[in-house]
Design a protein around this motif. Sequence first.
Motif, PDB file in Angstrom:
ATOM      1  N   LYS A  91       0.814  -1.218   0.000  1.00  0.00           N
ATOM      2  CA  LYS A  91       0.000   0.000   0.000  1.00  0.00           C
ATOM      3  C   LYS A  91       0.849   1.270   0.000  1.00  0.00           C
ATOM      4  N   SER A  92       1.928   1.278   0.786  1.00  0.00           N
ATOM      5  CA  SER A  92       2.768   2.476   0.861  1.00  0.00           C
ATOM      6  C   SER A  92       4.141   2.120   1.409  1.00  0.00           C
ATOM      7  N   ILE A  93       5.083   3.031   1.164  1.00  0.00           N
ATOM      8  CA  ILE A  93       6.442   2.899   1.684  1.00  0.00           C
ATOM      9  C   ILE A  93       6.806   4.213   2.356  1.00  0.00           C
ATOM     10  N   GLU A  94       7.328   4.112   3.574  1.00  0.00           N
ATOM     11  CA  GLU A  94       7.728   5.295   4.323  1.00  0.00           C
ATOM     12  C   GLU A  94       9.207   5.171   4.680  1.00  0.00           C
ATOM     13  N   VAL A  95       9.955   6.242   4.449  1.00  0.00           N
ATOM     14  CA  VAL A  95      11.371   6.274   4.815  1.00  0.00           C
ATOM     15  C   VAL A  95      11.453   6.692   6.280  1.00  0.00           C
ATOM     16  N   LEU A  96      11.912   5.787   7.135  1.00  0.00           N
ATOM     17  CA  LEU A  96      12.049   6.094   8.556  1.00  0.00           C
ATOM     18  C   LEU A  96      13.415   6.706   8.862  1.00  0.00           C
ATOM     19  N   GLN A  97      14.448   6.239   8.160  1.00  0.00           N
ATOM     20  CA  GLN A  97      15.790   6.785   8.366  1.00  0.00           C
ATOM     21  C   GLN A  97      16.586   6.590   7.079  1.00  0.00           C
ATOM     22  N   THR A 112      22.728   3.522   6.435  1.00  0.00           N
ATOM     23  CA  THR A 112      21.496   2.753   6.606  1.00  0.00           C
ATOM     24  C   THR A 112      20.289   3.420   5.960  1.00  0.00           C
ATOM     25  N   LEU A 113      19.442   2.589   5.382  1.00  0.00           N
ATOM     26  CA  LEU A 113      18.122   3.003   4.901  1.00  0.00           C
ATOM     27  C   LEU A 113      17.111   2.111   5.600  1.00  0.00           C
ATOM     28  N   ILE A 114      16.188   2.730   6.354  1.00  0.00           N
ATOM     29  CA  ILE A 114      15.152   1.967   7.042  1.00  0.00           C
ATOM     30  C   ILE A 114      13.809   2.356   6.433  1.00  0.00           C
ATOM     31  N   LEU A 115      13.106   1.345   5.908  1.00  0.00           N
ATOM     32  CA  LEU A 115      11.824   1.556   5.255  1.00  0.00           C
ATOM     33  C   LEU A 115      10.720   0.831   6.013  1.00  0.00           C
ATOM     34  N   LYS A 116       9.588   1.499   6.161  1.00  0.00           N
ATOM     35  CA  LYS A 116       8.388   0.864   6.698  1.00  0.00           C
ATOM     36  C   LYS A 116       7.475   0.633   5.499  1.00  0.00           C
ATOM     37  N   ILE A 117       7.083  -0.613   5.295  1.00  0.00           N
ATOM     38  CA  ILE A 117       6.240  -0.960   4.154  1.00  0.00           C
ATOM     39  C   ILE A 117       4.889  -1.421   4.671  1.00  0.00           C
ATOM     40  N   ASP A 118       3.836  -0.683   4.322  1.00  0.00           N
ATOM     41  CA  ASP A 118       2.473  -1.060   4.684  1.00  0.00           C
ATOM     42  C   ASP A 118       1.915  -1.941   3.571  1.00  0.00           C
ATOM     43  N   TYR A 119       1.272  -3.038   3.951  1.00  0.00           N
ATOM     44  CA  TYR A 119       0.736  -3.960   2.964  1.00  0.00           C
ATOM     45  C   TYR A 119      -0.505  -4.647   3.509  1.00  0.00           C
ATOM     46  N   GLN A 120      -1.210  -5.356   2.645  1.00  0.00           N
ATOM     47  CA  GLN A 120      -2.365  -6.127   3.077  1.00  0.00           C
ATOM     48  C   GLN A 120      -2.350  -7.495   2.412  1.00  0.00           C
ATOM     49  N   ASP A 121      -2.980  -8.459   3.094  1.00  0.00           N
ATOM     50  CA  ASP A 121      -3.044  -9.802   2.534  1.00  0.00           C
ATOM     51  C   ASP A 121      -4.326  -9.956   1.715  1.00  0.00           C
ATOM     52  N   GLU A 122      -4.585 -11.173   1.270  1.00  0.00           N
ATOM     53  CA  GLU A 122      -5.743 -11.399   0.403  1.00  0.00           C
ATOM     54  C   GLU A 122      -7.069 -11.228   1.119  1.00  0.00           C
ATOM     55  N   PHE A 123      -7.062 -11.174   2.451  1.00  0.00           N
ATOM     56  CA  PHE A 123      -8.284 -10.945   3.223  1.00  0.00           C
ATOM     57  C   PHE A 123      -8.435  -9.478   3.612  1.00  0.00           C
ATOM     58  N   GLU A 124      -7.563  -8.637   3.065  1.00  0.00           N
ATOM     59  CA  GLU A 124      -7.524  -7.195   3.318  1.00  0.00           C
ATOM     60  C   GLU A 124      -7.165  -6.865   4.758  1.00  0.00           C
ATOM     61  N   TRP A 125      -6.460  -7.764   5.446  1.00  0.00           N
ATOM     62  CA  TRP A 125      -5.910  -7.458   6.760  1.00  0.00           C
ATOM     63  C   TRP A 125      -4.657  -6.656   6.526  1.00  0.00           C
ATOM     64  N   LYS A 126      -4.485  -5.610   7.311  1.00  0.00           N
ATOM     65  CA  LYS A 126      -3.370  -4.688   7.103  1.00  0.00           C
ATOM     66  C   LYS A 126      -2.213  -5.014   8.053  1.00  0.00           C
ATOM     67  N   TYR A 127      -1.001  -4.933   7.514  1.00  0.00           N
ATOM     68  CA  TYR A 127       0.216  -5.209   8.258  1.00  0.00           C
ATOM     69  C   TYR A 127       1.269  -4.186   7.856  1.00  0.00           C
ATOM     70  N   PHE A 128       2.408  -4.232   8.536  1.00  0.00           N
ATOM     71  CA  PHE A 128       3.553  -3.475   8.059  1.00  0.00           C
ATOM     72  C   PHE A 128       4.807  -4.287   8.326  1.00  0.00           C
TER      73      PHE A 128
END
Length: 183
Positions: free
Chosen positions: A139-145, A150-166
């Motif tokens: 769903k989205s990518i956020e640069v945390l650092q 170092t490059l630290i990325l937070k990646i928001d995503y969802q599975d096939e049941f539309e449950w959201k994770y990162f």
Amino acid sequence: MKKRNKLKIFLYVIFTVCFTNKMKAQILEFYKPIIISYKSGLLNNKKVDLGIFDYFKQDTSMMKYEYLKYNSDEESLSKYDKESKSFQNIICFKSGNFRAQEKIKLGIFHEFNLTKEDDENFIASSPYGRYPSHIQVIKSIEVLQKTKKTLILKIDYQDEFEWKYFGILILTDYKYENLEDDE
């Protein structure tokens, strides 16, 4: 007679539930897709990061992963393309010069395009207009650092049941691996 039948039915249900019902349960955590930095590895005699983009499996060698390379001088993230046997830039983070490869594919997740929201946030969308239902999408990518090392990325995503994770990817520019993070 009716009381006796009710008692028999009650005892039958209790016996069935208590003694013969050996249902196997599924642990849903094992079916949750994950995105993590796995470890560093060697590819073409160069140190790179491995990122897992798959469902959890007990044998991690069976999971889908990508070879990723962070280049702090170019402020870019590259993915190893097995067909061309070379690294292809997928995101260039430079302030006035944001570029992202079209139709980025990572592991089990469907292809996506990135658009820049601001210097730290990028929105992923389907390159085909809309995603079909019941698929895994980023769903989205956020640069945390972002430092030389170092490059630290937070990646928001969802599975096939539309449950959201990162998931969190921690990538290292191995040219500067001996620097402190704040340099």
